[in-house]
Design a protein around this motif. Structure first.
Motif, PDB file in Angstrom:
ATOM      1  N   UNK A   1       4.639  15.281   6.643  1.00 33.25           N
ATOM      2  CA  UNK A   1       4.122  14.859   7.951  1.00 33.25           C
ATOM      3  C   UNK A   1       3.289  13.587   7.855  1.00 33.25           C
ATOM      4  N   UNK A   2       2.540  13.443   6.779  1.00 32.87           N
ATOM      5  CA  UNK A   2       1.738  12.234   6.599  1.00 32.87           C
ATOM      6  C   UNK A   2       2.630  11.004   6.441  1.00 32.87           C
ATOM      7  N   UNK A   3       3.719  11.149   5.703  1.00 31.13           N
ATOM      8  CA  UNK A   3       4.685  10.049   5.610  1.00 31.13           C
ATOM      9  C   UNK A   3       5.229   9.688   6.988  1.00 31.13           C
ATOM     10  N   UNK A   4       5.608  10.704   7.739  1.00 33.34           N
ATOM     11  CA  UNK A   4       6.167  10.460   9.071  1.00 33.34           C
ATOM     12  C   UNK A   4       5.161   9.757   9.974  1.00 33.34           C
ATOM     13  N   UNK A   5       3.910  10.172   9.883  1.00 34.56           N
ATOM     14  CA  UNK A   5       2.865   9.587  10.723  1.00 34.56           C
ATOM     15  C   UNK A   5       2.567   8.147  10.318  1.00 34.56           C
ATOM     16  N   UNK A   6       2.361   7.910   9.021  1.00 34.66           N
ATOM     17  CA  UNK A   6       1.972   6.575   8.561  1.00 34.66           C
ATOM     18  C   UNK A   6       3.076   5.548   8.775  1.00 34.66           C
ATOM     19  N   UNK A   7       4.319   5.977   8.600  1.00 32.07           N
ATOM     20  CA  UNK A   7       5.457   5.066   8.750  1.00 32.07           C
ATOM     21  C   UNK A   7       6.104   5.151  10.123  1.00 32.07           C
ATOM     22  N   UNK A   8       5.576   6.035  10.979  1.00 29.89           N
ATOM     23  CA  UNK A   8       6.147   6.242  12.314  1.00 29.89           C
ATOM     24  C   UNK A   8       7.662   6.482  12.212  1.00 29.89           C
ATOM     25  N   UNK A   9       8.017   7.431  11.376  1.00 32.95           N
ATOM     26  CA  UNK A   9       9.427   7.729  11.120  1.00 32.95           C
ATOM     27  C   UNK A   9      10.108   8.268  12.367  1.00 32.95           C
TER      28      UNK A   9
ATOM     29  N   UNK B   1       2.422  -2.109   3.711  1.00 27.14           N
ATOM     30  CA  UNK B   1       2.487  -2.869   4.956  1.00 27.14           C
ATOM     31  C   UNK B   1       3.264  -2.050   5.980  1.00 27.14           C
ATOM     32  N   UNK B   2       3.098  -2.340   7.255  1.00 23.82           N
ATOM     33  CA  UNK B   2       3.923  -1.659   8.265  1.00 23.82           C
ATOM     34  C   UNK B   2       5.397  -1.969   8.042  1.00 23.82           C
ATOM     35  N   UNK B   3       6.249  -1.040   8.457  1.00 29.23           N
ATOM     36  CA  UNK B   3       7.677  -1.158   8.160  1.00 29.23           C
ATOM     37  C   UNK B   3       8.481  -0.504   9.273  1.00 29.23           C
ATOM     38  N   UNK B   4       9.531  -1.188   9.704  1.00 24.65           N
ATOM     39  CA  UNK B   4      10.462  -0.602  10.664  1.00 24.65           C
ATOM     40  C   UNK B   4      11.515   0.171   9.883  1.00 24.65           C
ATOM     41  N   UNK B   5      11.265   1.450   9.670  1.00 21.90           N
ATOM     42  CA  UNK B   5      12.152   2.264   8.852  1.00 21.90           C
ATOM     43  C   UNK B   5      13.544   2.368   9.465  1.00 21.90           C
TER      44      UNK B   5
ATOM     45  N   UNK C   1      -8.436   4.959   5.649  1.00 20.45           N
ATOM     46  CA  UNK C   1      -8.797   3.546   5.527  1.00 20.45           C
ATOM     47  C   UNK C   1      -8.026   2.655   6.508  1.00 20.45           C
ATOM     48  N   UNK C   2      -7.575   3.252   7.603  1.00 17.07           N
ATOM     49  CA  UNK C   2      -7.019   2.448   8.686  1.00 17.07           C
ATOM     50  C   UNK C   2      -5.519   2.336   8.727  1.00 17.07           C
ATOM     51  N   UNK C   3      -4.803   3.019   7.823  1.00 12.06           N
ATOM     52  CA  UNK C   3      -3.345   2.987   7.874  1.00 12.06           C
ATOM     53  C   UNK C   3      -2.757   1.694   7.342  1.00 12.06           C
ATOM     54  N   UNK C   4      -1.492   1.471   7.649  1.00 11.34           N
ATOM     55  CA  UNK C   4      -0.744   0.383   7.021  1.00 11.34           C
ATOM     56  C   UNK C   4      -1.136  -0.993   7.532  1.00 11.34           C
ATOM     57  N   UNK C   5      -1.524  -1.093   8.786  1.00  9.68           N
ATOM     58  CA  UNK C   5      -1.965  -2.396   9.307  1.00  9.68           C
ATOM     59  C   UNK C   5      -3.207  -2.862   8.556  1.00  9.68           C
ATOM     60  N   UNK C   6      -4.143  -1.967   8.356  1.00  6.32           N
ATOM     61  CA  UNK C   6      -5.365  -2.296   7.630  1.00  6.32           C
ATOM     62  C   UNK C   6      -5.060  -2.618   6.172  1.00  6.32           C
ATOM     63  N   UNK C   7      -4.175  -1.834   5.553  1.00  4.93           N
ATOM     64  CA  UNK C   7      -3.828  -2.073   4.156  1.00  4.93           C
ATOM     65  C   UNK C   7      -3.143  -3.419   3.971  1.00  4.93           C
ATOM     66  N   UNK C   8      -2.248  -3.775   4.881  1.00  6.53           N
ATOM     67  CA  UNK C   8      -1.560  -5.061   4.773  1.00  6.53           C
ATOM     68  C   UNK C   8      -2.569  -6.207   4.793  1.00  6.53           C
ATOM     69  N   UNK C   9      -3.529  -6.127   5.680  1.00  6.89           N
ATOM     70  CA  UNK C   9      -4.551  -7.176   5.774  1.00  6.89           C
ATOM     71  C   UNK C   9      -5.356  -7.253   4.486  1.00  6.89           C
TER      72      UNK C   9
ATOM     73  N   UNK D   1       8.371 -16.599  -1.813  1.00  7.07           N
ATOM     74  CA  UNK D   1       8.809 -15.304  -2.336  1.00  7.07           C
ATOM     75  C   UNK D   1       7.706 -14.576  -3.082  1.00  7.07           C
ATOM     76  N   UNK D   2       6.502 -15.084  -3.022  1.00  7.33           N
ATOM     77  CA  UNK D   2       5.404 -14.473  -3.777  1.00  7.33           C
ATOM     78  C   UNK D   2       5.137 -13.033  -3.324  1.00  7.33           C
ATOM     79  N   UNK D   3       4.944 -12.182  -4.316  1.00  2.98           N
ATOM     80  CA  UNK D   3       4.633 -10.781  -4.049  1.00  2.98           C
ATOM     81  C   UNK D   3       3.143 -10.601  -3.781  1.00  2.98           C
ATOM     82  N   UNK D   4       2.825  -9.702  -2.862  1.00  3.74           N
ATOM     83  CA  UNK D   4       1.444  -9.299  -2.646  1.00  3.74           C
ATOM     84  C   UNK D   4       1.049  -8.143  -3.559  1.00  3.74           C
ATOM     85  N   UNK D   5       1.989  -7.651  -4.355  1.00  4.67           N
ATOM     86  CA  UNK D   5       1.742  -6.518  -5.229  1.00  4.67           C
ATOM     87  C   UNK D   5       1.665  -6.908  -6.702  1.00  4.67           C
TER      88      UNK D   5
END
Length: 363
Positions: A56-64, A182-186, A259-267, A295-299
């Motif tokens: 459920x947490x995956x579904x919520x965070x990624x808006x599956x 980061x946010x993602x359109x699954x 910690x604010x979800x994926x939008x916050x993490x991306x920032x 092409x630089x990775x943020x990871x």
């Protein structure tokens, strides 16, 4: 008091300290049951709650979307390299792959053992310093079983910043090193898979997100543990799942939510990476990034010092200053800082300060 190092390992990688402390507190007595979660049945009420909550947490965070399933498998992303063509590369179809580096190559080599493979685009000619442009990806929908990409190459330090959309061709992605960063359109993807040990938790569990319809025509003659529909039918409980790894993933997902979800993490991830990339780019050639800007990775930030002997000294002194995991992958050498979700901003700031100071002393 022992100093906690600045952890830049590429994987297994840093976990949030709050998660480790929570796991420590619950290690021998999980929620008052008098036993560790590692000791109880995967059919127990206590574990099933963790299992279902993690999905459920995956579904919520990624808006599956509703039609997607969250699966927990074993064998790492490397087993997925084989499972994907075994399940979806049927006779008369061709598997399409974008060649972006070492991990894409491993996936391609496994697919070729199963059936026909077409390289839709490749960065090999420029030594994988750039992700191929979406316009250069060639796919023939009438014969394509699927299109496979590796969203982030941990060794090269490259990352897709947008994704291909090919009508009537399922898109499959290995997101082991940047999932949930980061946010993602699954809905763009038919299947996403990720080994947990970089951005999700410890090694031992592989998460698969898939659109249910793609498992309708899986070959019947596959071994039961290599069929995706085994796991969709049994809620990933056909056999004993990696219980403790899933529990830690559960805690990591809660940490992300807190910690604010994926939008916050991306920032935050962009801010962390910028610190280090700025130190490289503003060094006047003392440091050099190993990937093209687009092409630089943020990871995974790959770079080198202009002199090999100085680079060795950089590594020696960085270790003495409590930085670990900065060696580049053995196949390419040089330096790499992996700045996954759980790597704090303070660690990246400390590394940046060290880099600037090292340049002042030896530049």
């Amino acid at each position: 008091m022992r100093i906690r190092p600045y952890n830049f390992f590429a994987g297994p990688a840093a976990l949030p300290l709050e998660v480790i402390e929570r796991a420590q507190a619950e290690l021998s007595d999980f929620k008052g049951i008098g036993m560790s979660l590692m000791e109880i049945s995967h059919r127990s009420k206590e574990y099933e709650e963790i299992h279902d909550e993690t999905q459920q947490l995956f579904k919520e965070l990624l808006q599956l979307p509703e039609e997607y399933k969250v699966l927990f498998l074993q064998g790492g992303a490397s087993t997925q390299f084989s499972m994907i063509p075994m399940n979806f590369l049927v006779p008369g179809k061709i598997a399409n792959y974008v060649m972006t580096g070492a991990w894409a190559e491993k996936a391609i080599l496994e697919a070729r053992k199963i059936g026909d493979v077409f390289i839709s685009a490749s960065g090999e000619a420029n030594n994988y310093v750039e992700i191929p442009s979406l316009e250069d990806i060639q796919v023939y929908p009438q014969t394509a079983a699927y299109l496979h990409i590796t969203s982030n190459e941990t060794i090269a330090g490259t990352q897709f910043h947008s994704f291909p959309r090919i009508k009537n061709v399922p898109l499959i992605a290995d997101m082991s090193s940047d999932i949930l960063s980061r946010p993602l359109d699954v809905s763009q993807f038919a299947l996403i898979y990720a080994g947990a040990q970089k951005n999700l938790g410890p090694s031992g569990v592989t998460v698969v997100l898939l659109r249910e319809e793609i498992v309708r025509n899986i070959p019947e003659n596959l071994p039961v543990m290599l069929k995706y529909d085994t796991f969709t039918k049994h809620n990933s409980l056909y056999n004993t799942p990696p219980v403790y790894s899933i529990y830690i993933v559960n805690l990591v997902l809660k940490w992300i939510k807190q910690h604010g979800g994926l939008v916050s993490l991306e920032k935050r991830n962009a801010e962390k990476a910028k610190l280090i990339y700025d130190a490289i780019d503003q060094s006047g050639g003392f440091y050099t990034g190993m990937v093209k800007l687009n092409s630089r990775s943020l990871m995974n930030i790959t770079f080198k010092v202009h002199d090999d002997e100085l680079e060795k000294l950089f590594l020696q002194q960085s270790k003495a200053n409590h930085f670990i995991g900065l060696e580049g992958h053995r196949s390419v050498g040089h330096l790499r800082a992996s700045t996954y979700n759980a790597v704090p901003y303070e660690a990246c700031k400390a590394l940046t300060d060290f880099m600037i100071d090292f340049q002042k002393r030896y530049g």
